[in-house]
Design an enzyme around this catalytic site. Structure first.
Site, PDB file in Angstrom:
ATOM      1  N   GLU A 174      -9.162   3.787  14.469  1.00 11.58           N
ATOM      2  CA  GLU A 174      -7.819   3.363  14.857  1.00 11.58           C
ATOM      3  C   GLU A 174      -7.187   2.482  13.772  1.00 11.58           C
ATOM      4  O   GLU A 174      -5.974   2.548  13.543  1.00 11.58           O
ATOM      5  CB  GLU A 174      -7.876   2.639  16.209  1.00 11.58           C
ATOM      6  CG  GLU A 174      -8.211   3.607  17.346  1.00 11.58           C
ATOM      7  CD  GLU A 174      -8.517   2.923  18.664  1.00 11.58           C
ATOM      8  OE1 GLU A 174      -7.879   3.269  19.678  1.00 11.58           O
ATOM      9  OE2 GLU A 174      -9.398   2.055  18.694  1.00 11.58           O
ATOM     10  N   GLU A 203     -15.768   6.262  21.849  1.00 13.78           N
ATOM     11  CA  GLU A 203     -15.725   5.262  22.929  1.00 13.78           C
ATOM     12  C   GLU A 203     -16.166   5.796  24.286  1.00 13.78           C
ATOM     13  O   GLU A 203     -16.792   5.085  25.071  1.00 13.78           O
ATOM     14  CB  GLU A 203     -14.303   4.694  23.069  1.00 13.78           C
ATOM     15  CG  GLU A 203     -13.913   3.698  22.003  1.00 13.78           C
ATOM     16  CD  GLU A 203     -13.214   4.332  20.820  1.00 13.78           C
ATOM     17  OE1 GLU A 203     -12.497   3.636  20.101  1.00 13.78           O
ATOM     18  OE2 GLU A 203     -13.392   5.554  20.612  1.00 13.78           O
TER      19      GLU A 203
END
Length: 717
Positions: free
Chosen positions: A120, A142
């Site tokens: 990210e 994740e």
């Protein structure tokens, strides 16, 4: 700043800001609280220098680019922290948004892995340059930790790849290397070495002085279309049901991620980011996230880093390993070794049987060749590493010999004494037994200190876990070498001390026998099987018993009875064991391999429960409810795991949790058998265990010694 360095580099017509991530006293960069504060500070510096800036470079001083979130901090969160977590995520995104909307190019120099929050951070850049190393991994894993990408990952990947294209990377945590990233247009340029990154970044900035993110372009269209597109709408209609089929409603992360993807695609970019933040804040404070982070991150890293390996012993690299027995297990071990470059001698009573064991590797490699995943040359090289033989002399010079013959103590003693003299000087011997105590088997060895249990799981080519069993006389060096051998195969080792059934077989037995006991109480077989799968177990206990063979369970029980008798003791079989014995001896139902057990296996059709179970066992007035059945299956295994810790069979919670999930299929959402206890809350768990013991027997009883072990091993973050 303690985690970020900021410097201005001279560039044509102005300056370039180089932001280098370099967290102090850490091998990797993480989104710790200090980093979040430093990010706000460095963004303020960029804004102050904006007038003279031509671009921004994001770089790392570590061997990886960025590792992601600070998971220890996540472990301390409670549901009451969700509003603060939301504010924290939004604050970080505000800095990201500021950097990417200045109108000047932001270029990320990806020198190593960028996973989770690290990817990210890379997505802040308009242009990403990576080192062309196939071992480098990018992506958003994740969901495998009970979380979802919430620092722009869901929103940006959906806008870059489309609602359907992004699903494998968000909902499954699929990773990709630099070459694959280039193909997906997630990375824009590859360089050969890390020192080429900065020059390439500066060249990009010089050639393209203006930059906007794709979604900020007024002509932007989402790849494949938004949910307003009929094709996308149709796919989204069935997606939640397909997801529920996989998660069985036990894993909130993929469901939250899918919702954030779909809802975010209906609104503008900034609103989509807020939607994403809300879902992540909720997930980060759930028990499932804590359970999965604990086990799949902290416990797995403990094992990979050798926490269970005796310290001090030099590293061992196996060169030549012998296997006794070319049946299903031996053939699988041979494949695992040969595929990792280890010379393998596969011995059986005849060359024909040994050749049949080698043929298993030929079958596995041919499937890969047919799919283009392996060349014919690589296949031949792999198969050439396996030498089938009926002669013990061919084992000469082996660093390690593993016996994988039938579970019979006399047979194992015979093959041990025949093969052991062929070991190279300093070599060691292992048994692949799944139940027989190692210390007893080691009495057949001339060097019991060099005798160890190495318990593989079936099918070996698919099962990652290997259980290493230390006998009473096994020395530290032998355990350490066994640990290194298992890691050389690319598998996950746990280390346990010797006892009947060790850890995994012993605990697995409590699961299947609790299922059989419930059938004996009159609970319908279909209810037991479905309740187990709804709890997150891969299959029901009766189906597992069929696959592993009811006859094997009876054989193990008979061996246990004989061993008890030899010690002047009487073994008391459990209700489940007695039912399985009746299935084999009275009802002639030996299991799948023998034609049928609890299930029938019609040729060319789907298996189904044996209809006679209803007549023989089902009682219409037997009381049951799904929660009670699920609790019995999960609590029985958790109690047995805690007993193993109290007895010293297990010496760590990381071996317990990883062993229970990868060895016996304990549901991943619990974080493993011990984390299940801690996730429930120790007091809550003990209270429920007491209730179950009162109703269903001593299998659920937790005595003072076990309670003490539960407290002693409770993890602290």
């Amino acid at each position: 700043m303690q985690t970020i360095r900021y410097e201005l580099i001279d560039a044509a017509g102005g300056k370039v800001a180089q932001i280098t991530f370099d967290e102090a006293h850490s091998p990797v960069n993480t989104m710790c609280r200090q980093w979040q504060d430093d990010l706000a500070e460095v963004t303020a510096k960029v804004l102050a220098d904006r007038a003279q800036l031509k671009g921004i470079v994001l770089a790392s001083a570590k061997s990886s680019f960025f590792a992601g979130a600070d998971l220890k901090a996540t472990m301390r969160l409670t549901p009451d922290d969700a509003p603060a977590v939301f504010a924290e995520i939004e604050r970080m995104k505000k800095q990201f948004r500021t950097l990417e909307t200045l109108g000047i190019p932001v270029v990320a120099c990806l020198n190593g892995a960028a996973l989770g929050g690290g990817w990210e951070v890379a997505l802040v850049a308009h242009y990403r340059i990576a080192v062309a190393d196939p071992k480098i991994q990018f992506g958003l894993p994740e969901v495998t930790l009970g979380l979802m990408p919430g620092a722009t990952g869901v929103t940006k990947m959906t806008r870059l790849l489309g609602l359907l294209g992004a699903q494998p990377y968000i909902l499954e945590g699929k990773l990709f290397n630099p070459a694959e990233a280039l193909e997906l247009q997630l990375v824009h340029e590859l360089v050969a070495t890390p020192d080429q990154l900065l020059p390439a970044a500066l060249a990009r900035i010089a050639a393209h002085p203006q930059a906007v993110q794709p979604w900020d372009d007024k002509n932007y269209k989402m790849p494949g279309g938004t949910p307003a597109n009929p094709k996308i709408a149709g796919a989204l209609t069935v997606a939640p049901a397909m997801l529920k089929k996989t998660t069985r409603g036990r894993y909130p992360a993929p469901e939250a991620a899918l919702a954030a993807m779909a809802e975010g695609a209906l609104v503008d970019y900034d609103t989509a980011l807020r939607i994403e933040s809300r879902y992540l804040a909720r997930l980060m404070t759930t028990p499932v996230a804590r359970n999965m982070i604990n086990t799949f991150f902290f416990d797995m890293n403990a094992i990979k880093s050798g926490k269970s390996r005796p310290a001090g012993a030099p590293r061992f690299k196996p060169q030549k390993v012998g296997i006794l027995g070319a049946g299903m297990m031996g053939a699988g071990i041979a494949w695992s070794q040969a595929s990792r470059g280890i010379a393998t001698v596969l011995k059986d009573v005849s060359v024909e049987k040994a050749e049949a064991g080698k043929a298993y590797s030929a079958k596995l490699t041919q499937a890969r060749v047919d799919k283009g995943r392996m060349t014919a040359e690589a296949q031949q090289a792999l198969l050439a590493r396996i030498t089938p033989t009926a002669s013990a002399a061919d084992l000469a010079g082996c660093d390690l010999i593993i016996e994988a013959v039938f579970e019979n103590r006399e047979l194992k003693a015979k093959v041990t004494q025949e093969a052991e003299p062929q070991l190279a000087p300093g070599g060691f011997f292992a048994s692949n037994t799944s139940t027989l105590p190692i210390s007893g088997l080691a009495t057949a060895s001339a060097k019991p200190e060099k005798f160890v249990g190495i318990h593989f799981f079936s099918p070996v080519d698919k099962m990652k876990l290997v259980e290493i069993i230390r006998g009473k006389q096994t020395d530290d060096e032998t355990v350490a070498r066994a640990f290194d051998y298992v890691q050389a195969l690319g598998k996950v080792p746990i280390v346990v001390n010797d006892s009947r059934g060790f850890y995994t077989s012993r605990t697995f037995g409590t699961f299947v026998m609790e299922g059989a006991a419930m059938l004996g109480e009159g609970i319908p077989a279909a209810v037991i099987e479905n309740a187990a799968m709804q709890a997150g177990l891969p299959v029901g206990p009766l189906a597992v018993l069929d696959e592993t063979a009811l006859t094997l369970s009876v054989h193990v029980m008979e061996q246990t009875r004989a061993d008890y008798a030899a010690e002047g003791k009487t073994y008391t079989a459990t209700p489940g064991e007695l039912l399985v014995e009746r299935m084999v001896k009275e009802l002639n139902r030996p299991g799948r391999a023998g034609g049928g057990g609890f299930y029938d296996y019609p040729t060319g059709a789907k298996k189904h429960l044996w209809p006679e179970l209803r007549t023989l066992f089902e009682k219409p007035d037997a009381p049951w409810n799904v929660q009670e059945i699920q609790d019995r299956l999960l609590y029985r295994q958790a109690v047995e795991t805690a007993r193993c810790l109290s007895e010293g069979v297990l010496t760590s919670t990381h071996d317990a949790n990883i062993g229970s999930i990868f060895g016996i299929g304990f549901p991943a959402w619990t974080g493993g058998a011990m984390q299940f206890i801690y996730g429930m809350g120790v007091d809550n768990f003990l209270r429920r265990a007491d209730e179950l013991a009162a109703r269903h027997g001593a299998g659920f009883a937790v005595d003072a010694k076990v309670r003490e072990a539960i407290e002693k091993f409770r993890p602290v973050y």
